[in-house]
Design a protein around this motif. Structure first.
Motif, PDB file in Angstrom:
ATOM      1  N   THR A 318       0.828  -1.207   0.000  1.00 36.92           N
ATOM      2  CA  THR A 318       0.000   0.000   0.000  1.00 36.92           C
ATOM      3  C   THR A 318       0.865   1.262   0.000  1.00 36.92           C
ATOM      4  N   GLY A 319       1.845   1.291   0.904  1.00 34.40           N
ATOM      5  CA  GLY A 319       2.689   2.468   1.011  1.00 34.40           C
ATOM      6  C   GLY A 319       3.462   2.749  -0.268  1.00 34.40           C
ATOM      7  N   LEU A 320       4.052   1.726  -0.861  1.00 35.01           N
ATOM      8  CA  LEU A 320       4.840   1.918  -2.082  1.00 35.01           C
ATOM      9  C   LEU A 320       3.962   2.308  -3.259  1.00 35.01           C
ATOM     10  N   PHE A 321       2.740   1.772  -3.312  1.00 38.49           N
ATOM     11  CA  PHE A 321       1.829   2.140  -4.393  1.00 38.49           C
ATOM     12  C   PHE A 321       1.514   3.632  -4.341  1.00 38.49           C
ATOM     13  N   CYS A 322       1.508   4.188  -3.136  1.00 34.32           N
ATOM     14  CA  CYS A 322       1.130   5.585  -2.949  1.00 34.32           C
ATOM     15  C   CYS A 322       2.333   6.514  -2.848  1.00 34.32           C
ATOM     16  N   LEU A 323       3.481   6.041  -3.315  1.00 37.19           N
ATOM     17  CA  LEU A 323       4.688   6.852  -3.385  1.00 37.19           C
ATOM     18  C   LEU A 323       5.252   6.795  -4.803  1.00 37.19           C
ATOM     19  N   ALA A 324       5.951   7.831  -5.222  1.00 41.30           N
ATOM     20  CA  ALA A 324       6.674   7.771  -6.481  1.00 41.30           C
ATOM     21  C   ALA A 324       7.692   6.631  -6.411  1.00 41.30           C
TER      22      ALA A 324
END
Length: 362
Positions: A318-324
């Motif tokens: 989730t976190g990586l999906f929502c980061l560049a």
């Protein structure tokens, strides 16, 4: 020695060989599969090996009970008799400390750790923002189903999208520090009365990891747990070969992006925009919200995280999906999430992997 005696001895030898072979066949682990439809709003499939159907049934019954308890504890939409769950916490914790179970306390503590590890990209305290998007998705999908309005033309449905002012107001109430956990007392308190929890970013993976560990402790030696694409391996197959899991294509027309071999205890968690979404004016609005822009994240179409803990895999996906991607790669390189590797899939069909992804170096 007479021929009759030789024939009798030969017959006894053949019978012994047959009996040993029959016994071995009956005691070799057999493959079984079980499917559940009522956990975490997804399909859960458990495939594995056991010495008998009765043993498999006992193991999967216990596994299901563990997952069902987590499903009910972490539910923010429904309440259950005899159980204090997150729906109760959201309703009561602003008025005063709410006593919760050890499992729920552990999940919320993990949520705080995940927030720190992802720089806030995975935030269980962002329920005020996430609920606006959830409600919009429910309303728009219902309206589209009722009217048959083309998804390509938003029409009047555009008015159901969360507006900037509402999102900004909601974002003022997602401070993780307003979630006050008293481990000694076993209580949860909201310092901000408008705080709302949503643990969708971590709950399924966390539950899958804990349930798998409990199953291993009960003696389950060989299984693959797949909860809607969140996969966790228990042991290996009886012949020593390892379980495998795949990263599907971006849409049905696309071939699978990758297949990985899982070591015992490894997990593969995938997040993407292909399931919980609606389309207006040709734009896909999915459930993974970038808490910086307060809009569905647009950095990639799908991300897969391979690691040693399904809970961390869920939080990271989730976190990586929502980061560049460059921010996500730096997060993985920082050492705060040891053993995790990621694969990003983009709109144009290209992929990017982090060091540690099988067969890749960067």
């Amino acid at each position: 020695m007479s021929r009759r005696l030789l024939a009798a001895l030969a017959g006894l030898a053949l019978a012994a060989v047959f009996a040993i072979s029959f016994y071995r066949d009956r005691t070799q682990p057999q493959e079984y599969s079980t499917t559940w439809w009522d956990l975490f709003d997804t399909v859960t499939v458990v495939t594995g090996y056991a010495a008998s159907e009765a043993e498999w049934q006992a193991q999967t019954d216990a596994l299901y009970a563990d997952l069902l308890r987590c499903h009910q504890l972490f539910d923010i939409y429904a309440r259950y008799d005899g159980l204090v769950n997150l729906a109760d916490v959201n309703a009561q914790a602003a008025a005063g400390p709410v006593a919760v179970s050890d499992e729920l306390m552990a999940l919320l503590q993990f949520g705080k750790e995940a927030y720190e590890a992802t720089g806030g990209a995975c935030n269980i305290a962002a329920g005020t923002v996430l609920s606006l998007w959830h409600d919009a998705r429910e309303a728009i999908q219902a309206a589209q189903a009722a009217t048959g309005e083309s998804a390509a033309d938003g029409g009047e449905l555009r008015a159901l999208l969360p507006d900037g002012a509402a999102l900004a107001q909601a974002a003022a109430h997602m401070d993780i520090d307003s979630l006050v956990l008293d481990e000694a007392a076993g209580t949860v308190f909201f310092a901000d009365p408008q705080l709302k929890l949503d643990v969708g970013a971590i709950a399924k993976g966390w539950a899958l990891e804990r349930a798998a560990q409990a199953a291993e402790a009960r003696g389950l030696e060989s299984a693959l747990l797949n909860a809607g694409g969140s996969v966790r391996a228990i042991g290996t197959k009886p012949d020593g070969t390892r379980w495998t899991a795949g990263v599907r294509g971006l849409d049905e027309a696309y071939p699978p992006l990758a297949e990985v071999t899982l070591e015992p205890g490894q997990s593969l968690i995938v997040s993407g925009d292909q399931e919980r979404y609606f389309t207006l004016d040709g734009v896909r609005y999915h459930h993974l919200i970038d808490l910086q822009t307060l809009q569905p994240a647009r950095y990639c179409r799908q991300i897969a995280v391979l690691g040693q803990d399904a809970g961390w895999g869920d939080a990271l996906s989730t976190g990586l999906f929502c980061l560049a991607p460059e921010q996500g790669a730096a997060l993985l390189d920082s050492g705060g999430t040891p053993g995790a590797a990621a694969l990003w899939a983009f709109e144009d069909g290209s992929i990017q992997t982090s060091p540690g992804w099988p067969g890749q170096t960067g």
